[in-house]
Write an enzyme that holds these catalytic residues in place. Structure first.
Site, PDB file in Angstrom:
ATOM      1  N   SER A 194       0.849  -1.182   0.000  1.00  0.00           N
ATOM      2  CA  SER A 194       0.000   0.000   0.000  1.00  0.00           C
ATOM      3  C   SER A 194       0.895   1.247   0.000  1.00  0.00           C
ATOM      4  O   SER A 194       1.731   1.392  -0.889  1.00  0.00           O
ATOM      5  CB  SER A 194      -0.948  -0.057   1.197  1.00  0.00           C
ATOM      6  OG  SER A 194      -2.001   0.870   1.054  1.00  0.00           O
ATOM      7  N   HIS A 222      -7.766  -5.527  -0.213  1.00  0.00           N
ATOM      8  CA  HIS A 222      -6.572  -4.702  -0.061  1.00  0.00           C
ATOM      9  C   HIS A 222      -5.524  -5.378   0.816  1.00  0.00           C
ATOM     10  O   HIS A 222      -4.320  -5.247   0.572  1.00  0.00           O
ATOM     11  CB  HIS A 222      -6.956  -3.339   0.525  1.00  0.00           C
ATOM     12  CG  HIS A 222      -5.856  -2.337   0.492  1.00  0.00           C
ATOM     13  ND1 HIS A 222      -5.364  -1.805  -0.685  1.00  0.00           N
ATOM     14  CD2 HIS A 222      -5.123  -1.769   1.487  1.00  0.00           C
ATOM     15  CE1 HIS A 222      -4.392  -0.949  -0.423  1.00  0.00           C
ATOM     16  NE2 HIS A 222      -4.226  -0.911   0.899  1.00  0.00           N
TER      17      HIS A 222
END
Length: 244
Positions: free
Chosen positions: A90, A224
């Site tokens: 991320s 995610h």
């Protein structure tokens, strides 16, 4: 957990004779603790976690709020010893990438490979809702709603929230105020990983323009934080990428 001479680095298992060192750049609000535990599985790798100000043993320090501040602070205090690779998840994908570009500009040793996870190609325009300007409760709600992964213990402990929220807010400031500078692509292979159900995934293939060397995109089941959903499968993929 041991630390290097650099305050930016921590390590769970020192392996001076390892064939590779893996430096891990955490996600927004993340700490290196999650990543250095990978050393228990990656038995032939010395795994280091990057610990920015405001986290872990540096929790009393003022967090950095820009990529430039992050990279300048890291490089001023840290010598990356090779052969080595970078992994970033991320926001860590962005900071790992920008650290590699800064190493090149400084003429310093480069990573053998970048493994970048669940972060859109940095040159693309994509929505950046200003989460860092929200109030504390609203910020936590927005993070949990968009990305998931917030520990229940965090939400239930006001003292812990007060301790860690500045790091979350600083990291989202980094992400939401970042502006990409166009530079020549790296001469470093890039592997991009992501979850097949993550909002960032459609923007991952464009990372290929940032290297003149081999590029690979590999998707795993999940969102995610796909790497937490199927940890054994993820570690097998990571091992195959960094220890071919």
């Amino acid at each position: 957990m041991t630390t290097a001479t650099s305050p930016w680095l921590v390590c769970r298992r020192r392996r001076p004779d390892a064939a590779l060192r893996l430096y891990c750049f955490p996600h927004s609000g993340g700490s290196p603790g999650e990543y250095v535990r990978w050393a228990d599985t990656l038995e032939d790798v010395e795994v280091w976690g990057v610990q920015a100000p405001g986290r872990g043993s540096r929790v009393a320090e003022q967090p950095v709020t820009s990529v430039r501040e992050f990279v300048d602070g890291l490089l001023a205090a840290t010598e990356f010893r090779g052969p080595f690779a970078f992994f970033g998840h991320s926001l860590g994908g962005l900071t790992a990438f920008e650290t590699a570009r800064a190493l090149r500009e400084a003429g310093r040793p480069m990573p053998e490979r970048l493994v970048l996870s669940a972060y859109p190609a940095p040159h693309l325009d994509h929505p950046r809702t200003p989460l860092h300007t929200l109030g504390d409760a609203e910020l936590l709600d927005a993070i949990d709603r968009r990305y998931g992964g917030l520990p229940a213990a965090l939400r239930e402990d006001p003292g812990l929230v007060e301790l860690v929220l500045p790091a979350y807010r600083a990291d989202f400031t980094i992400f939401e105020t970042y502006r990409h500078a166009s530079l020549p692509p790296l001469d470093t292979p890039i592997t991009v990983l992501g979850g097949d159900d993550d909002l960032a995934t459609p923007l991952l293939p464009e990372w290929r323009r940032h290297t003149t060397e081999a590029f690979e995109l590999r998707l795993l089941p999940g969102g995610h934080f796909y790497l937490r959903e199927r940890p054994e499968e993820f570690m097998n993929v990571l091992r195959s990428v960094i220890c071919p």
